[in-house]
Design a protein around this motif. Structure first.
Motif, PDB file in Angstrom:
ATOM      1  N   ASP B 228       0.933  -1.228  -0.045  1.00  0.00           N
ATOM      2  CA  ASP B 228      -0.072  -0.076  -0.093  1.00  0.00           C
ATOM      3  C   ASP B 228       0.870   1.168   0.129  1.00  0.00           C
ATOM      4  O   ASP B 228       0.678   2.403  -0.603  1.00  0.00           O
ATOM      5  CB  ASP B 228      -0.861  -0.021   1.126  1.00  0.00           C
ATOM      6  N   ILE B 229       1.895   1.381   0.609  1.00  0.00           N
ATOM      7  CA  ILE B 229       2.944   2.401   0.971  1.00  0.00           C
ATOM      8  C   ILE B 229       3.310   2.671  -0.534  1.00  0.00           C
ATOM      9  O   ILE B 229       3.597   3.699  -1.098  1.00  0.00           O
ATOM     10  CB  ILE B 229       3.847   2.329   1.923  1.00  0.00           C
ATOM     11  N   ILE B 230       3.986   1.737  -1.405  1.00  0.00           N
ATOM     12  CA  ILE B 230       4.748   1.660  -2.395  1.00  0.00           C
ATOM     13  C   ILE B 230       3.726   2.256  -3.566  1.00  0.00           C
ATOM     14  O   ILE B 230       3.958   3.262  -4.556  1.00  0.00           O
ATOM     15  CB  ILE B 230       5.310   0.403  -3.087  1.00  0.00           C
ATOM     16  N   ALA B 231       2.118   2.038  -3.472  1.00  0.00           N
ATOM     17  CA  ALA B 231       1.390   2.185  -4.293  1.00  0.00           C
ATOM     18  C   ALA B 231       0.558   3.694  -4.089  1.00  0.00           C
ATOM     19  O   ALA B 231      -0.155   4.224  -4.731  1.00  0.00           O
ATOM     20  CB  ALA B 231       0.243   1.245  -4.508  1.00  0.00           C
ATOM     21  N   ASN B 232       1.088   4.245  -2.720  1.00  0.00           N
ATOM     22  CA  ASN B 232       0.696   5.338  -2.248  1.00  0.00           C
ATOM     23  C   ASN B 232      -0.898   5.306  -2.217  1.00  0.00           C
ATOM     24  O   ASN B 232      -1.642   6.156  -2.390  1.00  0.00           O
ATOM     25  CB  ASN B 232       0.867   6.770  -3.357  1.00  0.00           C
ATOM     26  N   LYS B 233      -1.363   4.093  -1.769  1.00  0.00           N
ATOM     27  CA  LYS B 233      -2.820   3.962  -1.615  1.00  0.00           C
ATOM     28  C   LYS B 233      -3.372   4.597  -0.511  1.00  0.00           C
ATOM     29  O   LYS B 233      -2.791   4.835   0.480  1.00  0.00           O
ATOM     30  CB  LYS B 233      -2.920   2.565  -1.317  1.00  0.00           C
ATOM     31  N   LYS B 234      -4.507   5.289  -0.851  1.00  0.00           N
ATOM     32  CA  LYS B 234      -4.903   6.304   0.425  1.00  0.00           C
ATOM     33  C   LYS B 234      -5.737   5.236   1.259  1.00  0.00           C
ATOM     34  O   LYS B 234      -7.072   5.065   1.529  1.00  0.00           O
ATOM     35  CB  LYS B 234      -6.076   7.121  -0.507  1.00  0.00           C
ATOM     36  N   LEU B 237      -4.415   4.898   7.254  1.00  0.00           N
ATOM     37  CA  LEU B 237      -3.047   5.271   7.965  1.00  0.00           C
ATOM     38  C   LEU B 237      -2.372   6.328   6.912  1.00  0.00           C
ATOM     39  O   LEU B 237      -1.688   7.304   7.499  1.00  0.00           O
ATOM     40  CB  LEU B 237      -2.025   4.109   7.804  1.00  0.00           C
ATOM     41  N   HIS B 238      -2.322   6.252   5.669  1.00  0.00           N
ATOM     42  CA  HIS B 238      -1.963   7.180   4.816  1.00  0.00           C
ATOM     43  C   HIS B 238      -2.957   8.324   5.049  1.00  0.00           C
ATOM     44  O   HIS B 238      -2.283   9.580   5.237  1.00  0.00           O
ATOM     45  CB  HIS B 238      -2.153   6.591   3.382  1.00  0.00           C
ATOM     46  N   LEU B 239      -4.132   8.753   4.997  1.00  0.00           N
ATOM     47  CA  LEU B 239      -5.026   9.656   5.211  1.00  0.00           C
ATOM     48  C   LEU B 239      -4.723  10.322   6.622  1.00  0.00           C
ATOM     49  O   LEU B 239      -4.708  11.447   6.650  1.00  0.00           O
ATOM     50  CB  LEU B 239      -6.306   9.333   4.837  1.00  0.00           C
ATOM     51  N   LYS B 240      -4.675   9.372   7.667  1.00  0.00           N
ATOM     52  CA  LYS B 240      -4.387  10.050   9.003  1.00  0.00           C
ATOM     53  C   LYS B 240      -2.929  10.892   9.081  1.00  0.00           C
ATOM     54  O   LYS B 240      -2.922  11.962   9.521  1.00  0.00           O
ATOM     55  CB  LYS B 240      -4.295   8.934   9.904  1.00  0.00           C
ATOM     56  N   SER B 252       7.105  12.430   1.409  1.00  0.00           N
ATOM     57  CA  SER B 252       7.383  11.096   1.369  1.00  0.00           C
ATOM     58  C   SER B 252       6.151  10.058   1.142  1.00  0.00           C
ATOM     59  O   SER B 252       6.264   8.931   0.768  1.00  0.00           O
ATOM     60  CB  SER B 252       8.155  10.578   2.687  1.00  0.00           C
ATOM     61  N   LEU B 253       4.996  10.550   1.431  1.00  0.00           N
ATOM     62  CA  LEU B 253       3.708   9.672   1.576  1.00  0.00           C
ATOM     63  C   LEU B 253       3.272   9.639  -0.007  1.00  0.00           C
ATOM     64  O   LEU B 253       2.790   8.761  -0.399  1.00  0.00           O
ATOM     65  CB  LEU B 253       2.657  10.419   2.234  1.00  0.00           C
ATOM     66  N   LYS B 268       7.319   4.583   7.179  1.00  0.00           N
ATOM     67  CA  LYS B 268       7.073   3.953   8.580  1.00  0.00           C
ATOM     68  C   LYS B 268       7.602   4.875   9.639  1.00  0.00           C
ATOM     69  O   LYS B 268       7.255   4.835  10.623  1.00  0.00           O
ATOM     70  CB  LYS B 268       7.806   2.738   8.512  1.00  0.00           C
ATOM     71  N   GLN B 269       8.552   5.665   9.122  1.00  0.00           N
ATOM     72  CA  GLN B 269       9.354   6.510  10.363  1.00  0.00           C
ATOM     73  C   GLN B 269       8.215   7.660  10.474  1.00  0.00           C
ATOM     74  O   GLN B 269       8.179   7.866  11.660  1.00  0.00           O
ATOM     75  CB  GLN B 269      10.413   7.510   9.571  1.00  0.00           C
ATOM     76  N   LEU B 270       7.473   8.118   9.636  1.00  0.00           N
ATOM     77  CA  LEU B 270       6.569   9.082   9.692  1.00  0.00           C
ATOM     78  C   LEU B 270       5.391   8.369  10.464  1.00  0.00           C
ATOM     79  O   LEU B 270       4.699   9.286  11.404  1.00  0.00           O
ATOM     80  CB  LEU B 270       6.006   9.563   8.277  1.00  0.00           C
ATOM     81  N   TYR B 271       4.883   7.349  10.130  1.00  0.00           N
ATOM     82  CA  TYR B 271       3.950   6.846  10.695  1.00  0.00           C
ATOM     83  C   TYR B 271       4.104   6.651  12.382  1.00  0.00           C
ATOM     84  O   TYR B 271       3.255   6.810  13.102  1.00  0.00           O
ATOM     85  CB  TYR B 271       3.644   5.139  10.178  1.00  0.00           C
ATOM     86  N   ASP B 272       5.434   6.189  12.745  1.00  0.00           N
ATOM     87  CA  ASP B 272       6.060   6.018  14.038  1.00  0.00           C
ATOM     88  C   ASP B 272       5.818   7.365  14.719  1.00  0.00           C
ATOM     89  O   ASP B 272       5.258   7.403  15.860  1.00  0.00           O
ATOM     90  CB  ASP B 272       7.415   5.557  14.255  1.00  0.00           C
TER      91      ASP B 272
END
Lengths: 320, 320
Positions: B228-234, B237-240, B252-253, B268-272
């Motif tokens: 999902d991260i590679i595909a920039n899928k919304k 987690l991405h939207l939040k 980076s998103l 993942k760093q950003l998610y953390d």
């Protein structure tokens, strides 16, 4: 009893009153668009006509008529994707306007909308209505599949062709008639006779269409005369000629050429030689005879059958 | 009462016994193919589970279970065309194997087949069954439309995302539960509670899927972790993250890169930093709480609810 024109007006008034959700707009806008493009509304009119043979309450059949018209338009949306067709009734096709994916999905929702209309019929007839509708819908899909497969085949027989047009075109007319009869309270026997009437009328109509594509009056026919010949379309006329002509004559039927007029003339010469127009008309009349037989057998006062006789006459009149 | 494994076996046995026409072969072969590809049969199992809360005659619900599984597989066939997907459950997709047109048409017939299964239910529940099924089918199509539209948009909000996954995924689980309940003879109130249970479970399941795509055990998850991260899928987690991060962090998103590992690590760093995993789990738990509340409210002896508690636990266990 209403005239077919009055019945058409009932349909034309009912269609804009169908309430679709507003969101997502791109899912429902194509449905409103295709449903508003018009046409003669022959299928829903047939539903109402059949209902009126058995009851004065034509409103009982509106939901089924809308189900049939919605289903028919759904098949147009998906068929136009498969056929890569740019235009429908002189306007952009749904997939041209909204893209293939959107057209697939709007079509899918139209199938659901058809079923929603159907589910509103009186609970007493719900089960036979569903059974008839599902058998009809399945037949139409089978017909479209055969039509697509025939394009890739060079050995299509005339019985196969007649079966294809029965499924693709005629089953829906038969189904419309039968559904109208069921909702109107007809006996099973009468509902079946109306199915037979509609189906045979449908095959006759398609055969007439094949004839008119070659011999029709360009001003009245509404399509390019000779279009089937140029496309080497496997119509009844094409297949009948293939079955009668000598090997060396077949080339003009299946050749591709830039000179459309030469091609049309060469094929028409061959049609004349083997009396293909007359043979096609004979075949069409076989189906009209069957349709008339079903109509005569119907346990309904003869004066009520006027609308149906008119349908048969309209097909015969198209020839002129 | 059967275990969920036993219910799955009932479904696995019933599917090969569905009788499709043999002709045209290319119309029906794709249906047999997609229906035989397996999967956990979670939706039809849910139908049967819900039925067994109210009756010992689980066979009453087989037709509805097959309708739901056929409908689900129909959506897979059409979605795979729209998503241009080459593989489904590790095998060629229908449109890859038979072509897009054939896949459109076989999908259409699957919708008819679903309705044929449905029409076999007891006449006493036919109308509510149809209404529930049609509302469900419509919701699923709306969800797919929103999903496609979201790919083209950069301003998707979290409430919009939650509504999309509710429609695309959760409505069908809710519908399966409700249909099973109706066929089993549940009260309207209980049928509605089971709908709520299924729908909330479905949203929770999808949120868990979003989490596992990033944090799952690669051996257990079955998909490429970080896809999902590679595909920039919304995803949630991405939207939040987009809603919390500083402008300069958002790059980076939404960036595209050939270095997949760097991209995954940066995101993942950003998610953390923004505790996105925890926030997603909180959101998921909100839906599980709602599902449990519906389950608790159900007027059924608690020991009968074991299969349902197990479903909730399975979602929680996926996290480990």
């Amino acid at each position: 009893m209403h005239s077919s024109t009055e019945l058409q007006e009932i349909i034309e008034k009912a269609i804009p009153q169908i309430e679709y959700p507003t969101h997502p707009a791109n899912l429902y806008e194509p449905i409103r668009y295709i449903m508003s493009l018009g046409g003669k509304r022959i299928r829903p009119v047939m539903v109402l006509m059949a209902t009126e043979l058995f009851t004065t309450e034509v409103n009982k059949a509106i939901d089924v008529a809308l189900a049939i018209e919605t289903f028919h338009n759904f098949t147009l949306v998906h068929d136009d994707i498969m056929d890569n067709a740019p235009l429908r009734r002189g306007r952009q096709t749904v997939h041209e306007k909204w893209g293939n994916n959107n057209a697939i999905l709007s079509g899918d929702v139209m199938m659901v909308e058809s079923n929603k209309h159907l589910s509103k019929v009186d609970i007493n007839v719900l089960k036979p209505v569903l059974d008839t509708f599902n058998a009809t819908a399945q037949g139409v899909c089978e017909g479209q599949q055969l039509d697509m497969e025939f394009e890739q085949r060079s050995d299509v027989s005339i019985p196969e062709y007649l079966e294809m047009i029965r499924l693709k075109t005629a089953v829906l007319l038969g189904g419309a008639m039968k559904l109208g009869a069921i909702v109107g309270g007809a006996s099973s026997a009468d509902a079946e006779l109306l199915y037979n009437f509609g189906e045979n009328l449908g095959v006759a109509f398609q055969l007439q269409d094949d004839i008119l594509d070659v011999y029709g009056n360009p001003e009245k026919f509404g399509k390019q005369v000779g279009g089937d010949i140029i496309a080497n379309k496997k119509t009844f006329l094409h297949l009948k000629t293939l079955s009668l002509a000598h090997e060396n004559e077949k080339e003009s039927l299946i050749s591709t050429t830039d000179n459309k007029i030469d091609k049309i003339n060469a094929v028409k010469q061959l049609y004349d030689k083997y009396k293909i127009k007359e043979l096609a008309a004979l075949e069409m009349n076989k189906y009209l005879t069957k349709a008339n037989f079903a109509l005569d057998s119907l346990a309904v006062a003869d004066e009520k059958k006027a609308n149906f006789r008119e349908l048969v006459q309209q097909i015969l009149d198209r020839e002129k």
